[in-house]
Every structure is written in C-alpha cells, then in structure tokens.
Design a protein around this motif. Structure first.
Motif, PDB file in Angstrom:
ATOM      1  N   LYS A 148       3.847  19.322  -9.156  1.00 29.63           N
ATOM      2  CA  LYS A 148       4.225  18.398 -10.209  1.00 29.63           C
ATOM      3  C   LYS A 148       5.475  17.676 -10.074  1.00 29.63           C
ATOM      4  CE  LYS A 148       2.585  21.613 -13.532  1.00 29.63           C
ATOM      5  NZ  LYS A 148       2.987  22.706 -14.703  1.00 29.63           N
ATOM      6  N   GLY A 149       6.101  17.411  -8.645  1.00 28.78           N
ATOM      7  CA  GLY A 149       7.212  16.769  -8.404  1.00 28.78           C
ATOM      8  C   GLY A 149       7.255  15.982  -7.299  1.00 28.78           C
ATOM      9  N   VAL A 150       6.223  15.125  -7.185  1.00 24.51           N
ATOM     10  CA  VAL A 150       6.158  14.388  -5.979  1.00 24.51           C
ATOM     11  C   VAL A 150       6.814  12.898  -6.670  1.00 24.51           C
ATOM     12  CG1 VAL A 150       4.742  12.966  -4.622  1.00 24.51           C
ATOM     13  CG2 VAL A 150       4.055  15.435  -5.027  1.00 24.51           C
ATOM     14  N   LEU A 192       0.470  16.182  -9.444  1.00 31.69           N
ATOM     15  CA  LEU A 192      -0.935  16.447  -8.732  1.00 31.69           C
ATOM     16  C   LEU A 192      -1.627  17.701  -9.109  1.00 31.69           C
ATOM     17  CD1 LEU A 192       0.204  15.037  -5.175  1.00 31.69           C
ATOM     18  CD2 LEU A 192      -0.400  13.821  -6.936  1.00 31.69           C
ATOM     19  N   THR A 193      -0.890  18.318 -10.089  1.00 35.46           N
ATOM     20  CA  THR A 193      -1.926  19.144 -10.733  1.00 35.46           C
ATOM     21  C   THR A 193      -2.919  18.825 -11.731  1.00 35.46           C
ATOM     22  OG1 THR A 193      -0.197  19.812 -12.474  1.00 35.46           O
ATOM     23  CG2 THR A 193       0.046  20.967 -10.473  1.00 35.46           C
ATOM     24  N   SER A 194      -2.808  17.689 -12.282  1.00 36.62           N
ATOM     25  CA  SER A 194      -3.917  17.190 -13.062  1.00 36.62           C
ATOM     26  C   SER A 194      -4.720  16.294 -12.656  1.00 36.62           C
ATOM     27  CB  SER A 194      -3.168  16.352 -14.298  1.00 36.62           C
ATOM     28  OG  SER A 194      -2.381  15.291 -14.058  1.00 36.62           O
ATOM     29  N   ALA A 195      -5.959  15.995 -13.031  1.00 33.06           N
ATOM     30  CA  ALA A 195      -6.859  15.051 -12.480  1.00 33.06           C
ATOM     31  C   ALA A 195      -6.270  13.501 -12.663  1.00 33.06           C
ATOM     32  CB  ALA A 195      -8.115  15.145 -13.277  1.00 33.06           C
ATOM     33  N   ASP A 196      -5.463  13.276 -13.828  1.00 33.04           N
ATOM     34  CA  ASP A 196      -4.794  12.059 -14.176  1.00 33.04           C
ATOM     35  C   ASP A 196      -4.091  11.772 -13.144  1.00 33.04           C
ATOM     36  OD1 ASP A 196      -4.511   9.946 -16.450  1.00 33.04           O
ATOM     37  OD2 ASP A 196      -2.401  10.365 -15.918  1.00 33.04           O
ATOM     38  N   GLY A 197      -3.221  12.809 -12.758  1.00 36.81           N
ATOM     39  CA  GLY A 197      -2.295  12.402 -11.866  1.00 36.81           C
ATOM     40  C   GLY A 197      -2.704  11.875 -10.358  1.00 36.81           C
ATOM     41  N   LEU A 198      -3.876  12.770  -9.883  1.00 37.92           N
ATOM     42  CA  LEU A 198      -4.415  12.752  -8.557  1.00 37.92           C
ATOM     43  C   LEU A 198      -5.162  11.249  -8.417  1.00 37.92           C
ATOM     44  CD1 LEU A 198      -6.235  16.372  -8.268  1.00 37.92           C
ATOM     45  CD2 LEU A 198      -4.338  15.209  -6.718  1.00 37.92           C
TER      46      LEU A 198
END
Length: 341
Positions: A258-260, A289-295
């Motif tokens: 969650k912290g990239v 990066l734990t969510s589809a939106d973030g990926l």
C-alpha cells in the motif's frame, strides 16, 4: 506523508494515483532528460547527387572534325580527368575558362559545358562523370561494427542504408538510441522505433553525422525491493509496474504494497495550479497495489528519467523490528543479572 498532504504550507505535493486521474497526469510535462528530439521526415530530400564544392569531375569531349582544337591528331576524343569543383562552384576547362556547375546534376553540368563549347567546337559532344568528394559523405562515428565515412551513392540514401553499410547495431546494446547531427540541429530516435516505423527512415544529407549510443536514462530504486540501485531504461517507456519488476519485485516480508512511492521533481516553469500540471516542484505519487484500481493505475503510469521508486517498509515489519530490538535488550539484561548472581 498524510501530514504533509494536509499541511497548510506543504513542501511537496502528494498525488494518490488511480485510474481516474491517470489521463490527467499523463498530460503533465515531462521531467528529467527525456532523450527524444524531433526526427526529420522520411520525405525530406537529400540532394546528394547534385555537384558540390570538393567534388571531382571527369569530362570527355568527343569531336569528329579533323584538326580539332580539343583532340590530338588521329583521336576522336579527349579526356580531362579529376577537375575539382572550387570554392566558387566552378571548374576550369580549356578555351571556355571557368564554368559554374555547383548545384547542378551531372546531366545539367554536361548540358552547360556543351553549350559553352558550341561557339568554339560546334560538333563537340560532352560526357560528364561525377566523383563525389568528402562533402557528399555521411560520418558514422560510433555504436556500429564499422564506423567511418560513407559516400552517398544517390539522393535516396537513407538512415537504415548507412546503418546497414556500417555493419549494423550490436545486438547487446541497451535500447540503442540513434542520434543524427545535421548542422546545428540534433535529432534522436530509438532504434526500436526506427525499425518499426518505415516513415522514420529519413533521407540523409551530405555531411550528416550518425551516432549510436546506449540509452542513458535511468531511475533510482530504493526500499524494500529486490535491489536498491540505479536502473537503466531497457526500452523507450517503462511503467510503474514494470519498474517494480526491474527492481526485483517487492520483498515478501518487508514491503508495504500500500506504500509504493514515485518521487519526481519538476521544473519551476512546469507548475500549473489549474491542474494541468503539478502544484509544487517536488511531487510524490503514491500507489496501493492491494487494489485492482491501484494495479491498473500502476500499469499505465509512466516512469520518467531521474525518478526515484521507493518501496516502503511494512508497518508490521517495523513493529517486528522494534520487538526484536526490545527482546534483545531483555535478553542482555537477563544475562547480565545471571552473571551478577
């Protein structure tokens, strides 16, 4: 990070990257050395087959008349070989003095010489052969198997032709960049883009210089990843997700997905409070990066040269580190007490 984002006078801007704001961020100005210059159109003619200063001309004059002024007895022609075009663009020929031929094709020069000879030798027929001089060549000075000066055989000599004549680009070079120096201008394109797009196969001009160099653009990898290092761009464009892969991925036990963070610095002239650019020169882009939106956002976000990609430590890992230190301290205290007894 959150305290800075909510501060009344922040020293840097924090942007949480999502699929919603990716299109807007993509329109922000480039930062760092982008490595891309204007590239000439493939249709720009070179004019390499016209006569230039320094070229040499072979002139053959045919005359069937007896007692010709231009031929020896028993001969039907005379040859004047290796006449150099001078700084004024002219050559010297007997009986007609100087003839200006610079800027003409071989056919144009033949016609002009013959017209100058007609008042003296009406029956004369002229042939002209051009030997192009140094000014009608292209220099390839690095990044190929056979660097050197390459004469231009015609006005249709293109960048891929000279690269082929020079032995090609080594296959192990990192994302080769093709740089073309033409007068005071510099053009640049990646070899991949040049090979993939026929419209980029530009016509060369006399005295062009071609240089092939590996891509020197890079970003810095830090934090809880497979490596902390300066990482060079292996291709023209690298996304945030690809950058993490080049870094060796996130550490399973240390990293916080969650912290990239991507740290970037813009020029002062790029600031745009209206949202079309950054509000502050220093910007931190954050990814979850734990969510589809973030990926999906990380798949679209373009890394710029000189960015810093930081994989932050997991809060759990930080707590474990503290517990480990405390535990060590307790262990040392217990051992000290035992020795005292």
């Amino acid at each position: 990070m959150l305290s800075e984002k909510n501060s009344e006078t922040p020293t840097f801007q924090v942007v949480s990257v999502s699929r919603e704001n990716i299109p807007g961020i993509a329109n922000w100005p480039s930062s760092g050395p982008h490595g891309h210059y204007h590239w000439p159109n493939a249709s720009d003619g070179s004019g390499s087959s016209v006569i230039r200063t320094g070229d040499r001309i072979d002139v053959t004059i045919w005359d069937s008349q007896e007692n010709s002024l231009l031929t020896n007895p028993g001969q039907r022609f005379t040859e004047i070989r290796g006449v150099e075009v001078d700084g004024n663009g002219s050559i010297f020929l007997p009986y007609v003095n100087k003839v200006g031929i610079r800027g003409l094709t071989s056919a144009g020069a033949r016609s002009k010489i013959q017209s100058r000879l007609e008042p003296i030798v009406p029956s004369a027929q002229v042939q002209v052969s051009l030997q192009q001089g140094r000014d009608n060549s292209v220099d390839v000075v690095g990044g190929v198997a056979k660097p050197g000066a390459y004469p231009m055989p015609s006005r249709n000599y293109k960048i891929l032709n000279v690269l082929s004549d020079a032995g090609g680009i080594p296959s192990n070079m990192r994302n080769p960049q093709v740089r073309l120096l033409r007068g005071s201008k510099t053009y640049e394109i990646s070899a991949d883009e040049l090979f993939a797009n026929g419209s980029k196969n530009a016509l060369l001009q006399p005295r062009d210089t071609v240089i092939i160099e590996p891509d020197e653009r890079a970003f810095t990898a830090l934090g809880a990843s497979g490596q902390e290092n300066l990482i060079y761009f292996p291709k023209d464009r690298v996304t945030a997700l690809e950058a993490l892969s080049l870094m060796g991925g996130l550490s399973d036990f240390r990293a916080d997905p969650k912290g990239v963070l991507v740290l970037r610095e813009y020029k002062a002239e790029h600031l745009a409070p209206d949202g079309t650019g950054p509000n502050l020169q220093q910007v931190v882009f954050t990814f979850d990066l734990t969510s589809a939106d973030g990926l999906f956002a990380a798949r679209k976000f373009q890394i710029h040269p000189d960015d810093t990609v930081l994989a932050t430590e997991s809060p759990v890992n930080a707590i474990q580190t503290v517990f480990g230190l405390v535990g060590s301290a307790f262990g040392l205290t217990a051992r000290a007490s035992a020795l005292g007894n």
